[in-house]
Scaffold this motif. Structure first.
Motif, PDB file in Angstrom:
ATOM      1  N   LEU A  24      49.885  44.683  33.819  1.00 21.57           N
ATOM      2  CA  LEU A  24      49.469  43.129  33.983  1.00 21.57           C
ATOM      3  C   LEU A  24      48.167  42.884  34.484  1.00 21.57           C
ATOM      4  O   LEU A  24      47.369  41.959  34.639  1.00 21.57           O
ATOM      5  CB  LEU A  24      50.163  42.507  34.973  1.00 21.57           C
ATOM      6  CG  LEU A  24      51.692  42.563  34.695  1.00 21.57           C
ATOM      7  CD1 LEU A  24      52.461  41.562  35.986  1.00 21.57           C
ATOM      8  CD2 LEU A  24      52.267  41.472  33.433  1.00 21.57           C
ATOM      9  N   GLU A  27      45.714  40.384  32.712  1.00 22.37           N
ATOM     10  CA  GLU A  27      46.253  38.938  32.830  1.00 22.37           C
ATOM     11  C   GLU A  27      45.651  38.205  34.040  1.00 22.37           C
ATOM     12  O   GLU A  27      45.246  38.944  35.012  1.00 22.37           O
ATOM     13  CB  GLU A  27      47.684  38.965  33.112  1.00 22.37           C
ATOM     14  CG  GLU A  27      48.773  39.370  32.123  1.00 22.37           C
ATOM     15  CD  GLU A  27      48.938  38.730  30.766  1.00 22.37           C
ATOM     16  OE1 GLU A  27      48.486  37.386  30.994  1.00 22.37           O
ATOM     17  OE2 GLU A  27      48.611  39.338  29.750  1.00 22.37           O
ATOM     18  N   VAL A  43      52.832  35.035  36.613  1.00 19.78           N
ATOM     19  CA  VAL A  43      51.840  35.026  35.942  1.00 19.78           C
ATOM     20  C   VAL A  43      51.515  33.590  35.600  1.00 19.78           C
ATOM     21  O   VAL A  43      52.699  32.651  35.233  1.00 19.78           O
ATOM     22  CB  VAL A  43      52.072  35.979  34.514  1.00 19.78           C
ATOM     23  CG1 VAL A  43      50.809  35.633  33.311  1.00 19.78           C
ATOM     24  CG2 VAL A  43      52.278  37.079  34.512  1.00 19.78           C
ATOM     25  N   LEU A 109      56.021  38.575  28.932  1.00 17.03           N
ATOM     26  CA  LEU A 109      54.812  37.759  28.930  1.00 17.03           C
ATOM     27  C   LEU A 109      54.830  36.917  27.650  1.00 17.03           C
ATOM     28  O   LEU A 109      53.924  35.734  27.541  1.00 17.03           O
ATOM     29  CB  LEU A 109      53.618  38.877  28.614  1.00 17.03           C
ATOM     30  CG  LEU A 109      53.370  39.628  30.073  1.00 17.03           C
ATOM     31  CD1 LEU A 109      52.225  40.770  29.755  1.00 17.03           C
ATOM     32  CD2 LEU A 109      52.515  38.864  30.952  1.00 17.03           C
TER      33      LEU A 109
END
Length: 122
Positions: A24, A27, A43, A109
């Protein structure tokens, strides 16, 4: 012996958590919290994936949940006896490498833009 097993589970948990964190890293908005008896990654302010001692909790959306359950790759998340339509558990024992972990993180995601953020507590 029991303490050794618990200690080994925690090591696996931390290792998987570290792998998720690395996946991640690109991100822009990732937050980590302790929830669902595990370590969760949010997220864009929305729960994305959690890891506990034995499972990965993946938020992948209803359509993908149905598909993964039919394929036998996961089990339904239940809360208070009711199925949580967007979530599945995946046993860490069934994730044998980084490629499989990346598969689940990618699914999380992909769904994240459509996921609804939890209501903020006042």
């Amino acid at each position: 012996m029991c303490n050794l097993v618990e200690s080994m589970k925690r090591v696996i948990n931390e290792q998987v958590g570290d792998q998720i964190r690395e996946m991640l890293v690109n991100e822009p908005d990732v937050e980590e919290k302790t929830m669902f008896s595990g370590h969760c990654f949010l997220v864009n302010g929305k729960l994305c994936v959690c890891v506990n001692q034995e499972d990965l909790l993946c938020r992948i959306g209803h359509d993908r949940v149905v598909e993964e359950l039919e394929n036998g790759n996961a089990r339904q998340m239940l809360m208070n006896g009711r199925a949580s339509k967007d979530f599945v558990y995946v046993a860490l024992a069934d994730i044998t490498g980084g490629r499989q972990l990346a598969y689940w993180i990618d699914l999380c995601l992909q769904f994240n833009p459509q996921a609804k953020a939890a209501k903020k507590k006042k």
